[in-house]
Motif scaffolding. Structure first.
Motif, mmCIF file in Angstrom:
data_model
loop_
_atom_site.group_PDB
_atom_site.id
_atom_site.type_symbol
_atom_site.label_atom_id
_atom_site.label_comp_id
_atom_site.label_asym_id
_atom_site.label_seq_id
_atom_site.Cartn_x
_atom_site.Cartn_y
_atom_site.Cartn_z
ATOM 1 N N TYR A 211 -20.286 -5.221 13.276
ATOM 2 C CA TYR A 211 -19.269 -6.021 12.597
ATOM 3 C C TYR A 211 -17.896 -5.482 12.985
ATOM 4 N N ASN A 212 -16.918 -6.362 13.042
ATOM 5 C CA ASN A 212 -15.549 -5.919 13.316
ATOM 6 C C ASN A 212 -14.996 -5.084 12.169
ATOM 7 N N THR A 213 -15.410 -5.417 10.960
ATOM 8 C CA THR A 213 -14.957 -4.691 9.775
ATOM 9 C C THR A 213 -15.469 -3.258 9.788
ATOM 10 N N GLU A 239 -7.501 -1.089 -0.142
ATOM 11 C CA GLU A 239 -7.959 -1.253 1.240
ATOM 12 C C GLU A 239 -9.462 -1.503 1.290
ATOM 13 N N MET A 242 -10.204 -5.126 0.328
ATOM 14 C CA MET A 242 -9.843 -6.028 1.421
ATOM 15 C C MET A 242 -10.847 -5.949 2.561
ATOM 16 N N ALA A 243 -11.376 -4.749 2.807
ATOM 17 C CA ALA A 243 -12.364 -4.585 3.880
ATOM 18 C C ALA A 243 -13.621 -5.398 3.586
ATOM 19 N N TYR A 244 -14.095 -5.365 2.334
ATOM 20 C CA TYR A 244 -15.302 -6.131 2.019
ATOM 21 C C TYR A 244 -15.029 -7.632 1.997
ATOM 22 N N ARG A 245 -13.807 -8.017 1.694
ATOM 23 C CA ARG A 245 -13.462 -9.438 1.838
ATOM 24 C C ARG A 245 -13.498 -9.850 3.311
ATOM 25 N N ASN A 246 -13.051 -8.960 4.171
ATOM 26 C CA ASN A 246 -13.128 -9.242 5.613
ATOM 27 C C ASN A 246 -14.575 -9.348 6.073
ATOM 28 N N ARG A 249 -15.973 -12.640 5.153
ATOM 29 C CA ARG A 249 -15.522 -13.677 6.093
ATOM 30 C C ARG A 249 -16.383 -13.672 7.353
ATOM 31 N N GLU A 250 -16.724 -12.487 7.840
ATOM 32 C CA GLU A 250 -17.589 -12.397 9.027
ATOM 33 C C GLU A 250 -18.964 -12.960 8.740
ATOM 34 N N LYS A 253 -18.729 -16.640 8.540
ATOM 35 C CA LYS A 253 -18.472 -17.220 9.859
ATOM 36 C C LYS A 253 -19.767 -17.437 10.627
#
Length: 262
Positions: A211-213, A239, A242-246, A249-250, A253
């Motif tokens: 994962y990018n995150t 932070e 926000m990382a787990y929200r990212n 999103r992955e 997606k």
């Protein structure tokens, strides 16, 4: 449509499996998804992290696995403080499941059968696996569409990754050909060269399996656990949140149609 089932698995303890299960689940609900968390660890870390006493439950995922005709998953599912986030609790009783299941015909498919009763009622089902590659984790892998492998960005954490990938490959060959896996880099310490080198090594070896995150190390995860909340509600602008929200999103997606063969 049915839920996408994710296992959160790694035989090494302390890499962020339970944190990922809870925080990813909470982040997905923020996106309007209905999520079921399944605590498949006899240590009941997920149940505790949600603010519940594991010993307070008379029936848990153990009863559904051992006696699916008598105790359905719907009988044990509980609500949480988060809207659209539900969970199936665990406690120490689950430690006896390995010995009881292994003698049964189709012992590796009990969880798949249990989840089939509710799979159309959720968008995502996240299974928090125990820190082992035994009967319970095998059941989770057979039942899942995808696996998230949390890997701490330290060299020692890389050692077990090969073995886990071998188990996943065996499950794909013998019982669940659609299973896919991705690595989530966790507990990353940006202050050390060591952590940076492990991140780069994972990129080099596993390429698009990552994962990018990247989840950075922070005390706020432990603080949130003490309050029975995820970091998304305990420190919503942090932070870590926000990382787990990212990550959510992955996950979204990937979608429900892109790489799951029905």
């Amino acid at each position: 449509m049915r839920a996408i089932i994710y296992s959160i698995a790694n035989q090494k303890g302390g890499v962020g499996k339970t944190t990922t299960s809870l925080c990813l689940g909470a982040a997905l609900t923020e996106k309007g998804q209905k999520v079921l968390l399944v605590d498949l660890d006899p240590q009941a870390g997920l149940t505790t992290s949600l603010g519940f006493n594991p010993d307070s439950f008379d029936t848990t995922i153990y009863n559904a696995l051992i006696n699916p005709e008598g105790v359905t998953l719907k009988n044990i599912i509980k609500e949480t403080k988060v809207n659209k986030l539900l969970f199936a609790p665990s406690n120490i009783d689950l430690a006896g499941a390995e010995g009881e299941l292994i003698g049964e015909i189709g012992w590796d498919r009990n969880l798949k059968e249990v989840l089939s009763a509710v799979v159309k009622e959720y968008d995502f089902i996240l299974v928090d696996c125990p820190p082992s590659l035994g009967v319970l984790t095998t059941n989770a892998l057979i039942a899942s569409d995808r696996v998230i492998i949390p890997v701490q960005t330290e060299y020692l954490a890389l050692r077990g990754l090969k073995h886990l990938n071998e188990i996943i490959a065996k499950v794909k060959r013998k019982g669940n050909s659609k299973l896919t896996a991705k690595i989530l880099r966790t507990m990353h310490d940006i202050r050390t060269v060591h952590s940076k080198e492990v991140v780069e090594e994972l990129e080099k070896i596993f390429h698009d399996q990552n994962y990018n995150t990247i989840i950075k190390r922070t005390i706020k995860f432990a603080d949130a656990t003490l309050t029975g909340e995820s970091i998304l509600s305990y420190a919503k602008n942090s932070e870590g949140a926000m990382a787990y929200r990212n990550l959510a999103r992955e996950v979204l997606k990937n979608g429900k149609k892109t790489d799951i063969k029905r």
